[in-house]
Write a protein that holds these residues in place. Structure first.
Motif, short mmCIF file in Angstrom:
data_model
loop_
_atom_site.label_atom_id
_atom_site.label_comp_id
_atom_site.label_asym_id
_atom_site.label_seq_id
_atom_site.Cartn_x
_atom_site.Cartn_y
_atom_site.Cartn_z
N GLY A 195 0.81 -1.21 0.00
CA GLY A 195 0.00 0.00 0.00
C GLY A 195 0.84 1.26 0.00
N TRP A 196 1.96 1.21 0.67
CA TRP A 196 2.89 2.34 0.70
C TRP A 196 3.41 2.64 -0.70
CZ3 TRP A 196 8.39 2.24 3.30
CH2 TRP A 196 8.87 3.55 3.40
N ILE A 197 3.77 1.56 -1.41
CA ILE A 197 4.28 1.72 -2.78
C ILE A 197 3.17 2.18 -3.72
CG2 ILE A 197 5.25 0.48 -4.75
CD1 ILE A 197 6.61 -1.40 -2.67
N ALA A 198 1.98 1.56 -3.61
CA ALA A 198 0.90 1.83 -4.56
C ALA A 198 0.11 3.09 -4.23
CB ALA A 198 -0.05 0.62 -4.61
N LYS A 199 -0.06 3.38 -2.95
CA LYS A 199 -0.92 4.48 -2.53
C LYS A 199 -0.16 5.63 -1.89
CE LYS A 199 -4.70 1.27 -1.29
NZ LYS A 199 -5.95 1.87 -1.79
N GLY A 200 1.11 5.38 -1.50
CA GLY A 200 1.86 6.39 -0.80
C GLY A 200 1.46 6.54 0.65
N ASP A 201 0.79 5.53 1.20
CA ASP A 201 0.31 5.58 2.58
C ASP A 201 0.59 4.25 3.25
OD1 ASP A 201 -0.95 6.01 4.97
OD2 ASP A 201 -2.99 6.10 4.16
N TRP A 204 -2.40 2.74 5.24
CA TRP A 204 -3.65 2.71 4.50
C TRP A 204 -4.65 1.71 5.09
CZ3 TRP A 204 -5.81 -1.45 1.83
CH2 TRP A 204 -5.00 -2.58 1.71
N ILE A 205 -4.18 0.64 5.70
CA ILE A 205 -5.09 -0.36 6.27
C ILE A 205 -5.95 0.27 7.36
CG2 ILE A 205 -5.21 -2.53 7.57
CD1 ILE A 205 -2.53 -3.29 6.21
N ILE A 206 -5.35 1.16 8.14
CA ILE A 206 -6.10 1.86 9.20
C ILE A 206 -6.86 3.05 8.62
CG2 ILE A 206 -5.86 3.19 11.33
CD1 ILE A 206 -3.33 1.53 11.92
N ASN A 207 -6.21 3.83 7.81
CA ASN A 207 -6.82 5.05 7.27
C ASN A 207 -7.99 4.78 6.33
OD1 ASN A 207 -4.96 6.59 8.69
ND2 ASN A 207 -3.50 6.67 6.98
N GLU A 208 -8.00 3.60 5.71
CA GLU A 208 -9.09 3.25 4.80
C GLU A 208 -10.01 2.19 5.40
OE1 GLU A 208 -7.71 2.30 0.86
OE2 GLU A 208 -6.28 3.97 0.83
N MET A 209 -10.03 2.11 6.73
CA MET A 209 -10.93 1.17 7.39
C MET A 209 -12.38 1.50 7.02
SD MET A 209 -11.11 -1.50 9.29
CE MET A 209 -9.41 -1.59 9.90
N PRO A 210 -13.11 0.55 6.43
CA PRO A 210 -14.43 0.88 5.86
C PRO A 210 -15.57 0.95 6.86
CG PRO A 210 -13.91 -1.43 5.49
CD PRO A 210 -12.69 -0.82 6.15
#
Length: 467
Positions: A195-201, A204-210
């Motif tokens: 996710g760091w490579i693809a999204k820069g975050d 992301w697992i926490i920040n995009e928790m649905p």
């Protein structure tokens, strides 16, 4: 007693039977969530960003992706394969402990109603329980590293996997005092780096928790909600057989039986923890819709307890024939209960039937070339829509207050009472009172029924008028 070859033969018969019904079922179970998981897995081929969709669950998407290439039937067959694989694991676990009656576990897996329904879905519960059981089997074979590595990806099939990781890690630290529980972090580390490579975050697992911010959708109710669902969704016979296994555990733990200790730590406690977690979440009204399908995860665990219970009961008698008859009777009741609770082949759901009428109306009246705005994912299947072509269609109107500013003249809007006002946050009056929209038709089911939000289900088809 049935031989292992006979048990595999029974598994093959059940597999072909369910495969036949998957092919010949017009409908499906799991509603919009089934369609959403299918959609994410299907489009991952052309749009790899879906492989990091946190709602879709990245590891589930990766597993289901090859099957979804062949359409919605593909992901249904994927779930059937998960059930077959789970049954094989029950046989193999029985081999480790030298248990007989593994065929009873196969019957439970195939005919416990809530598990049986998921063969006809695109949901995640069967993959979750299958990966969980495989990791437990690897541990039984003393392949601790492999077990932990596999377990580390469990939260990326269903988020509740975190509960299992914590419990199994604590057990290992106490029993073996090993460094290997650190391997439970591998899945999270791997997906965080990707996710760091693809999204820069990297977070992301926490920040995009649905599950944050959905309190307007989630309900609440009795803390006994899931316990009360067990008899209907899993069956009294399964619960009785599993309870028999639980009843034998205390005495056999005292006598230091290996299988009893394993069952307590790796089957019973996780089952209670899982049901307890969902019960509490439903009670407090957080991240839970109270959906019965959550119980599908524990069906294989209950099946293992049932096999164990029948074996322990069998050990009390010299003559084993009566216990074979008892096992056959239990299997017959389980099979009958499943067949009576789950209609086969599966018919199209009530909401989907109405949406099929909408699709037929659009095609019959030559409206298929109009851009279509919609909310229910079933429209993509019934109308053959691809959401990645904005000139063809768009899911959800984001400008809720002034939808005419977003919807171009000549476009259609399919507003349904389930998804539009809930997930889409689009009140019906925002379209009916807007002079830029014309109601082409209203579709109502017969007989009428209420949908999410306890509102009557209906579908409005709008045309955006010229300016």
């Amino acid at each position: 007693m049935l031989s292992r070859k006979t048990e595999y033969f029974i598994l093959a018969i059940f597999s072909m039977l369910m495969g036949y019904f998957v092919v010949n079922s017009e409908g499906f179970h799991g509603g919009g969530d089934s369609l959403a998981h299918f959609r994410i897995a299907k489009f991952s081929w052309e749009h790899p960003e879906y492989l990091l969709d946190n709602w879709g669950k990245p590891f589930f998407t990766l597993l289901a992706m090859p099957f979804s290439y062949f359409g919605f039937k593909g992901i249904q067959f994927f779930n059937l394969l998960m059930g077959i694989f789970t049954s094989i694991l029950i046989i193999k676990i029985s081999n480790v402990f030298k248990w007989r009656f593994a065929w009873l576990g196969i019957v439970i897996v195939f005919f416990a109603p809530i598990y049986m329904q998921e063969f006809f879905s695109g949901l995640t519960e069967l993959a979750f329980s299958s990966v969980l059981l495989l990791s437990l089997f690897l541990r039984l074979k003393n392949k601790y590293a492999s077990s932990f590595l596999l377990l580390s990806f469990l939260p990326f099939i269903r988020t509740e996997g975190v509960l299992f990781l914590a419990w199994f890690g604590i057990i290992d630290l106490i029993e073996r005092k090993s460094w290997q529980p650190l391997l439970l972090l591998v899945g999270t580390v791997v997906y965080s780096i990707i996710g760091w490579i693809a999204k820069g975050d990297v977070l992301w697992i926490i920040n995009e928790m649905p599950y944050a911010g959905g309190e307007h959708i989630y309900g609440s109710g009795s803390i006994w909600h899931y316990v009360n669902l067990l008899p209907d969704k899993i069956g009294w016979t399964v619960l009785l057989a599993a309870s028999l296994g639980v009843a034998f555990l205390p005495l056999n733990i005292l006598t230091q039986e290996r299988d009893a200790k394993w069952l307590m730590l790796y089957i019973l406690v996780p089952t209670i923890t899982y049901i307890g977690f969902h019960s509490i979440m439903w009670y407090v009204g957080r991240v839970s819709l109270g959906l019965p399908r959550m119980l599908a995860v524990v069906v294989p665990l209950l099946a293992i307890l049932a096999v164990y219970g029948l074996n322990r009961l069998n050990g009390l008698f010299k003559n084993q024939k009566p216990l074979t008859v008892v096992g056959a009777a239990l299997a017959g009741l389980i099979l009958f209960n499943g067949a009576s609770k789950v209609e086969l082949p599966v018919k199209l759901g009530a909401e989907e039937r109405v949406l099929s009428e909408v699709a037929a109306y659009i095609r019959t009246n030559g409206l298929s070339n109009h851009k279509i705005h919609y909310y229910s994912l079933y429209n993509e299947i019934s109308l053959g829509l691809d959401p990645h072509y904005p000139e063809q269609c768009q899911q959800v109107i984001h400008n809720r207050s002034n939808p005419h500013e977003e919807v171009k003249p000549g476009s259609l809007v399919v507003w349904d009472a389930h998804f539009a006002p809930n997930e889409g946050a689009m009140p019906l009056e925002n379209l009916t009172t807007n002079p830029h929209f014309e109601v082409l038709n209203v579709f109502k089911p017969e007989p009428a029924f209420n949908t999410l939000g306890d509102k009557p289900f209906e579908v409005y088809l709008f045309l955006r008028k010229p300016d």
